[in-house]
Design a protein around this motif. Sequence first.
Motif, PDB file in Angstrom:
ATOM      1  N   THR A   1       8.807   7.960   7.611  1.00 61.63           N
ATOM      2  CA  THR A   1       8.632   6.889   6.640  1.00 61.63           C
ATOM      3  C   THR A   1       7.298   6.188   6.847  1.00 61.63           C
ATOM      4  O   THR A   1       6.892   5.921   7.981  1.00 61.63           O
ATOM      5  N   ASP A   2       6.597   5.899   5.746  1.00 56.81           N
ATOM      6  CA  ASP A   2       5.394   5.070   5.761  1.00 56.81           C
ATOM      7  C   ASP A   2       5.706   3.740   5.102  1.00 56.81           C
ATOM      8  O   ASP A   2       6.192   3.699   3.965  1.00 56.81           O
ATOM      9  N   ARG A   3       5.425   2.637   5.810  1.00 58.78           N
ATOM     10  CA  ARG A   3       5.565   1.293   5.246  1.00 58.78           C
ATOM     11  C   ARG A   3       4.300   0.536   5.613  1.00 58.78           C
ATOM     12  O   ARG A   3       4.079   0.222   6.778  1.00 58.78           O
ATOM     13  N   SER A   4       3.460   0.226   4.624  1.00 59.75           N
ATOM     14  CA  SER A   4       2.180  -0.413   4.898  1.00 59.75           C
ATOM     15  C   SER A   4       1.860  -1.430   3.809  1.00 59.75           C
ATOM     16  O   SER A   4       1.980  -1.128   2.620  1.00 59.75           O
ATOM     17  N   VAL A   5       1.480  -2.649   4.220  1.00 59.60           N
ATOM     18  CA  VAL A   5       1.074  -3.687   3.275  1.00 59.60           C
ATOM     19  C   VAL A   5      -0.232  -4.305   3.751  1.00 59.60           C
ATOM     20  O   VAL A   5      -0.566  -4.253   4.940  1.00 59.60           O
ATOM     21  N   THR A   6      -0.980  -4.905   2.824  1.00 62.98           N
ATOM     22  CA  THR A   6      -2.232  -5.585   3.140  1.00 62.98           C
ATOM     23  C   THR A   6      -2.115  -7.057   2.784  1.00 62.98           C
ATOM     24  O   THR A   6      -1.748  -7.399   1.650  1.00 62.98           O
ATOM     25  N   LEU A   7      -2.410  -7.926   3.751  1.00 64.90           N
ATOM     26  CA  LEU A   7      -2.457  -9.365   3.502  1.00 64.90           C
ATOM     27  C   LEU A   7      -3.806  -9.693   2.895  1.00 64.90           C
ATOM     28  O   LEU A   7      -4.845  -9.524   3.528  1.00 64.90           O
ATOM     29  N   LEU A   8      -3.804 -10.137   1.646  1.00 59.75           N
ATOM     30  CA  LEU A   8      -5.044 -10.416   0.927  1.00 59.75           C
ATOM     31  C   LEU A   8      -5.520 -11.851   1.124  1.00 59.75           C
ATOM     32  O   LEU A   8      -6.725 -12.123   1.083  1.00 59.75           O
TER      33      LEU A   8
ATOM     34  N   ASP B   1       0.821  -1.214   0.000  1.00 58.97           N
ATOM     35  CA  ASP B   1       0.000   0.000   0.000  1.00 58.97           C
ATOM     36  C   ASP B   1       0.855   1.264   0.000  1.00 58.97           C
ATOM     37  O   ASP B   1       0.673   2.139  -0.843  1.00 58.97           O
ATOM     38  N   ARG B   2       1.775   1.367   0.947  1.00 58.74           N
ATOM     39  CA  ARG B   2       2.635   2.554   1.016  1.00 58.74           C
ATOM     40  C   ARG B   2       4.073   2.150   1.337  1.00 58.74           C
ATOM     41  O   ARG B   2       4.320   1.386   2.269  1.00 58.74           O
ATOM     42  N   LEU B   3       4.981   2.704   0.558  1.00 58.03           N
ATOM     43  CA  LEU B   3       6.412   2.598   0.837  1.00 58.03           C
ATOM     44  C   LEU B   3       7.007   3.931   0.408  1.00 58.03           C
ATOM     45  O   LEU B   3       7.303   4.152  -0.762  1.00 58.03           O
ATOM     46  N   ARG B   4       7.151   4.842   1.353  1.00 59.74           N
ATOM     47  CA  ARG B   4       7.602   6.196   1.007  1.00 59.74           C
ATOM     48  C   ARG B   4       8.274   6.866   2.204  1.00 59.74           C
ATOM     49  O   ARG B   4       7.971   6.555   3.348  1.00 59.74           O
ATOM     50  N   ARG B   5       9.169   7.806   1.903  1.00 54.48           N
ATOM     51  CA  ARG B   5       9.826   8.601   2.947  1.00 54.48           C
ATOM     52  C   ARG B   5       9.561  10.077   2.647  1.00 54.48           C
ATOM     53  O   ARG B   5       9.869  10.575   1.572  1.00 54.48           O
ATOM     54  N   TYR B   6       8.965  10.769   3.613  1.00 54.63           N
ATOM     55  CA  TYR B   6       8.662  12.196   3.466  1.00 54.63           C
ATOM     56  C   TYR B   6       9.917  13.012   3.755  1.00 54.63           C
ATOM     57  O   TYR B   6      10.700  12.679   4.646  1.00 54.63           O
TER      58      TYR B   6
END
Length: 228
Positions: free
Chosen positions: A162-169, A151-156
């Motif tokens: 830093t945002d690091r977010s994943v969804t387990l489907l 979902d998110r992999l970014r550094r402001y």
Amino acid sequence: MSVWPMMRVLLVMATAAALGPRPAAAEDMVRYTVQRGDTFDALARAHFIRSGDWPAVARANRVPQARRLRAGQVLAIPKRYLRYRPLAAHLAAFRGEVSLTPAGAAPVPTRIGAELGEGAIVSIGAGGFASFEVSGVGHITLPSMASMRIDRLRRYSLGDVTDRSVTLLRGRARVIAPLGPSGAPRTLELRARRSTAAIRGTEFIVSEEPAGNALSVYEGVVTYSPAA
């Protein structure tokens, strides 16, 4: 390690949540401590996607004289206004059928070092597995018949947040998110249909099941919250 029964998992994760997870609204903000000489105009030119958005942020922070910020005061700035640098997850190991599909594109060849960014979907076939190194946080391993979305992999740029977010489907995932070199926690948010886990210096397994989510903690702390 076997997956704990759901009731025990909920009790353990609720205890972790009581240690002080941030409110959901705070997750969408960068908190910046004003330095001597800062002005909203200068901060916006350096860090905002659109520099003209600074008056709205100034009003939200109740700053009457935006060009005279006080050193030491803390500003809450919505992440949606801020510039960021994309990060990536890299395929570290795999076996069998593994599908890597970047956002809005056709699947890419499955090879060690393959890079995936925001919106990418990973699907594992029967008998396969894949392990990914997530930029700056650790590893996620997916076993046979599992699937996840990045979902998110970014550094402001402002505050080096830093945002690091994943969804387990589908299926389950094993996550290893060790502490950083200085002992500071590195955070990865893993979402499933019914819960969100914020992982800080931890090794754990989360499963996406028809009846709900199950979680096994090997070490460290997992902060849990039910899905909205």
